[in-house]
Design an enzyme around this catalytic site. Structure first.
Site, PDB file in Angstrom:
ATOM      1  N   ASN A 267       0.799  -1.231   0.000  1.00 53.84           N
ATOM      2  CA  ASN A 267       0.000   0.000   0.000  1.00 53.84           C
ATOM      3  C   ASN A 267       0.827   1.276   0.000  1.00 53.84           C
ATOM      4  O   ASN A 267       0.323   2.343  -0.340  1.00 53.84           O
ATOM      5  CB  ASN A 267      -0.911  -0.082   1.240  1.00 53.84           C
ATOM      6  CG  ASN A 267      -1.529   1.228   1.612  1.00 53.84           C
ATOM      7  OD1 ASN A 267      -2.449   1.697   0.930  1.00 53.84           O
ATOM      8  ND2 ASN A 267      -1.044   1.852   2.678  1.00 53.84           N
TER       9      ASN A 267
ATOM     10  N   TYR B 196       2.119   9.680 -11.534  1.00 51.12           N
ATOM     11  CA  TYR B 196       1.267   8.958 -10.570  1.00 51.12           C
ATOM     12  C   TYR B 196       0.297   8.041 -11.318  1.00 51.12           C
ATOM     13  O   TYR B 196       0.164   6.859 -10.995  1.00 51.12           O
ATOM     14  CB  TYR B 196       0.514   9.970  -9.712  1.00 51.12           C
ATOM     15  CG  TYR B 196      -0.331   9.347  -8.611  1.00 51.12           C
ATOM     16  CD1 TYR B 196       0.254   8.948  -7.419  1.00 51.12           C
ATOM     17  CD2 TYR B 196      -1.708   9.170  -8.764  1.00 51.12           C
ATOM     18  CE1 TYR B 196      -0.517   8.375  -6.397  1.00 51.12           C
ATOM     19  CE2 TYR B 196      -2.483   8.606  -7.768  1.00 51.12           C
ATOM     20  CZ  TYR B 196      -1.891   8.213  -6.576  1.00 51.12           C
ATOM     21  OH  TYR B 196      -2.645   7.643  -5.577  1.00 51.12           O
TER      22      TYR B 196
ATOM     23  N   LYS C 245       0.170   3.930 -11.158  1.00 54.98           N
ATOM     24  CA  LYS C 245      -0.992   3.222 -10.602  1.00 54.98           C
ATOM     25  C   LYS C 245      -1.639   2.325 -11.652  1.00 54.98           C
ATOM     26  O   LYS C 245      -2.121   1.233 -11.328  1.00 54.98           O
ATOM     27  CB  LYS C 245      -2.002   4.234 -10.054  1.00 54.98           C
ATOM     28  CG  LYS C 245      -1.493   4.983  -8.809  1.00 54.98           C
ATOM     29  CD  LYS C 245      -1.279   4.046  -7.641  1.00 54.98           C
ATOM     30  CE  LYS C 245      -0.782   4.728  -6.395  1.00 54.98           C
ATOM     31  NZ  LYS C 245      -0.549   3.802  -5.288  1.00 54.98           N
TER      32      LYS C 245
ATOM     33  N   THR D  96      -6.523  11.499   4.042  1.00 54.39           N
ATOM     34  CA  THR D  96      -5.228  11.069   4.594  1.00 54.39           C
ATOM     35  C   THR D  96      -4.227  12.207   4.365  1.00 54.39           C
ATOM     36  O   THR D  96      -4.521  13.154   3.621  1.00 54.39           O
ATOM     37  CB  THR D  96      -4.711   9.824   3.853  1.00 54.39           C
ATOM     38  OG1 THR D  96      -4.378  10.215   2.511  1.00 54.39           O
ATOM     39  CG2 THR D  96      -5.724   8.693   3.815  1.00 54.39           C
TER      40      THR D  96
HETATM   41  P1  NAD Z   1      -0.391   8.513   3.358  1.00 50.79           P
HETATM   42  O1  NAD Z   1       0.533   9.575   2.911  1.00 50.79           O
HETATM   43  O2  NAD Z   1      -1.097   8.661   4.644  1.00 50.79           O
HETATM   44  O3  NAD Z   1       0.342   7.117   3.383  1.00 50.79           O
HETATM   45  C1  NAD Z   1       1.381   6.763   2.514  1.00 50.79           C
HETATM   46  C2  NAD Z   1       2.225   5.747   3.225  1.00 50.79           C
HETATM   47  O4  NAD Z   1       3.244   5.248   2.344  1.00 50.79           O
HETATM   48  C3  NAD Z   1       2.948   6.335   4.436  1.00 50.79           C
HETATM   49  O5  NAD Z   1       2.974   5.379   5.469  1.00 50.79           O
HETATM   50  C4  NAD Z   1       4.354   6.582   3.896  1.00 50.79           C
HETATM   51  O6  NAD Z   1       5.334   6.581   4.885  1.00 50.79           O
HETATM   52  C5  NAD Z   1       4.495   5.358   2.998  1.00 50.79           C
HETATM   53  N1  NAD Z   1       5.573   5.496   2.012  1.00 50.79           N
HETATM   54  C6  NAD Z   1       5.690   6.403   1.020  1.00 50.79           C
HETATM   55  N2  NAD Z   1       6.826   6.198   0.329  1.00 50.79           N
HETATM   56  C7  NAD Z   1       7.452   5.139   0.919  1.00 50.79           C
HETATM   57  C8  NAD Z   1       8.670   4.464   0.698  1.00 50.79           C
HETATM   58  N3  NAD Z   1       9.488   4.801  -0.303  1.00 50.79           N
HETATM   59  N4  NAD Z   1       8.986   3.424   1.504  1.00 50.79           N
HETATM   60  C9  NAD Z   1       8.174   3.046   2.528  1.00 50.79           C
HETATM   61  N5  NAD Z   1       7.004   3.653   2.786  1.00 50.79           N
HETATM   62  C10 NAD Z   1       6.653   4.690   2.005  1.00 50.79           C
HETATM   63  O7  NAD Z   1      -1.438   8.366   2.177  1.00 50.79           O
HETATM   64  P2  NAD Z   1      -2.600   7.307   1.880  1.00 50.79           P
HETATM   65  O8  NAD Z   1      -3.638   8.073   1.210  1.00 50.79           O
HETATM   66  O9  NAD Z   1      -2.938   6.486   3.056  1.00 50.79           O
HETATM   67  O10 NAD Z   1      -1.874   6.409   0.780  1.00 50.79           O
HETATM   68  C11 NAD Z   1      -1.865   4.995   0.794  1.00 50.79           C
HETATM   69  C12 NAD Z   1      -2.005   4.488  -0.635  1.00 50.79           C
HETATM   70  O11 NAD Z   1      -3.303   4.834  -1.128  1.00 50.79           O
HETATM   71  C13 NAD Z   1      -1.003   5.094  -1.611  1.00 50.79           C
HETATM   72  O12 NAD Z   1      -0.491   4.058  -2.438  1.00 50.79           O
HETATM   73  C14 NAD Z   1      -1.856   6.051  -2.429  1.00 50.79           C
HETATM   74  O13 NAD Z   1      -1.332   6.259  -3.719  1.00 50.79           O
HETATM   75  C15 NAD Z   1      -3.188   5.336  -2.443  1.00 50.79           C
HETATM   76  N6  NAD Z   1      -4.360   6.162  -2.720  1.00 50.79           N
HETATM   77  C16 NAD Z   1      -4.665   7.224  -1.928  1.00 50.79           C
HETATM   78  C17 NAD Z   1      -5.795   7.996  -2.219  1.00 50.79           C
HETATM   79  C18 NAD Z   1      -6.179   9.176  -1.379  1.00 50.79           C
HETATM   80  O14 NAD Z   1      -7.026   9.981  -1.819  1.00 50.79           O
HETATM   81  N7  NAD Z   1      -5.639   9.349  -0.182  1.00 50.79           N
HETATM   82  C19 NAD Z   1      -6.604   7.649  -3.312  1.00 50.79           C
HETATM   83  C20 NAD Z   1      -6.266   6.556  -4.093  1.00 50.79           C
HETATM   84  C21 NAD Z   1      -5.133   5.815  -3.788  1.00 50.79           C
END
Ligand code: NAD
Length: 252
Positions: A90, A155, A159, A190
C-alpha cells in the site's frame, strides 16, 4: 469468528492513512501483522496501540523501493509468525506533477515508489505463499484507471502499471492458490489527500467529483481490504476493485 483469524499479513505504508487504518482493523479481525513504512516512530506508536489492545504486530521501518527491505519484511513475517498469508502493498507517493517540466529523476522516483516496489514486494511474497496460498493486494487508484486528472502523469502511469502487474500475477499464480487484486480508492482523507490541497475550495471540488459528494474515511477503504484479504473473497482474483464513492461514474 473474526475474518482474518490466524492469518499472517504484511502491510506497507502503515505509518499513516489507509495503511494505518488497515493495520488496526486487520488486528481486530484476528490477523498477526508486520507493519512497514519509512517513519520508525510512527510505526512503533502503532505497534504499541495494537499490542495494548490485545493484537499482535511487529514493525520494520524501511524504504519499499529497496529490494533488501522487501525481502526483510517477508523474512520477518516468517521469523515472527511462521508464515505469510496476506500482503497489502500500500505504500505510495503522489510524487511530482506535470510532464514538460518533470525531470526524468522525478518521473522515476514516482514509478519506483509506486510500481517497482510492487514488483519487488511480489517477488519475495509469492515464494513465501506458494505452500499454503495467499492474497496479495496492491493499492492502485481511480486516477489513471477510470479517471484522467491533469498534472498527474507519473502517478497515473504508476498506478495503471500496478493493475497490469496485478493481472499478470493473478493469471500466473492462480493455479497455486495465490489471489492477486488491486484496490482503487476514491479520494480518501489522509495526509496524501492533504498534499493535494487543504484549501476548502479544493476539498469541496474533489468531494463533488464523487457521486457520494464526500471523501472516504481511511477505515472505509480498510474494510474493503479486509474483504480482499479474507476468505470472503475466495473466488476473487485479477480484479481492479473500485472503492471510489462513485467518482468513476459521476459527471456532475
Ligand atoms: P499517506 O501519505 O497517509 O500514506 C502513505 C504511506 O506510504 C505512508 O505510510 C508513507 O510513509 C508510505 N511510504 C511512502 N513512500 C514510501 C517508501 N518509499 N517506503 C516506505 N514507505 C513509504 O497516504 P494514503 O492516502 O494512506 O496512501 C496509501 C495508498 O493509497 C497510496 O499508495 C496512495 O497512492 C493510495 N491512494 C490514496 C488515495 C487518497 O485519496 N488518499 C486515493 C487513491 C489511492
Amino acid at each position: 469468528m473474526t475474518q482474518l483469524e490466524s492469518k499472517v499479513a504484511i502491510i506497507t505504508g502503515a505509518s499513516s492513512g489507509i495503511g494505518r487504518a488497515t493495520a488496526k482493523i486487520f488486528c481486530q479481525e484476528g490477523a498477526k501483522i508486520i507493519v512497514g513504512a519509512r517513519r520508525e516512530k510512527e510505526l512503533h506508536a502503532l505497534v504499541s496501540e495494537i499490542n495494548e489492545a490485545g493484537g499482535e504486530a511487529v514493525a520494520l521501518a524501511g524504504d519499499v523501493t529497496k529490494e533488501s527491505y522487501n525481502k526483510a519484511l517477508v523474512d520477518l513475517a516468517i521469523a515472527s509468525f511462521g508464515k505469510l498469508d496476506i500482503a497489502f502493498n500500500n505504500a505510495g507517493t503522489l510524487g511530482k506533477g506535470g510532464i514538460t517540466e518533470l525531470s526524468i529523476e522525478d518521473w522515476q522516483a514516482t514509478i519506483e515508489t509506486n510500481l517497482s516496489s510492487a514488483f519487488l514486494a511480489a517477488k519475495y511474497q509469492i515464494p513465501a505463499m506458494l505452500k499454503q496460498g495467499g492474497s496479495i493486494i496492491f493499492t492502485s487508484s481511480f486516477v489513471g484507471h477510470s479517471v484522467g486528472i491533469p498534472g498527474m502523469a507519473a502517478y497515473s502511469a504508476s498506478k495503471a502499471g500496478q493493475i497490469g502487474l496485478m493481472k499478470s500475477l493473478a493469471s500466473e499464480y492462480g493455479p497455486q492458490g495465490i489471489r492477486v487484486n488491486a484496490i482503487l480508492p476514491g479520494a480518501t482523507q489522509t495526509p496524501m489527500a492533504e498534499e493535494f490541497g487543504t484549501d476548502p475550495s479544493v476539498i469541496e471540488f474533489v468531494s463533488n467529483m464523487h457521486a457520494l459528494k464526500r471523501q472516504a474515511e481511511p477505515e472505509e477503504i480498510a474494510r474493503s481490504v479486509v474483504y480482499l484479504a479474507s476468505d470472503a473473497s475466495s473466488f476473487t482474483t485479477g480484479t481492479a476493485m473500485l472503492v471510489d464513492g462513485g467518482v468513476s461514474v459521476c459527471k456532475t
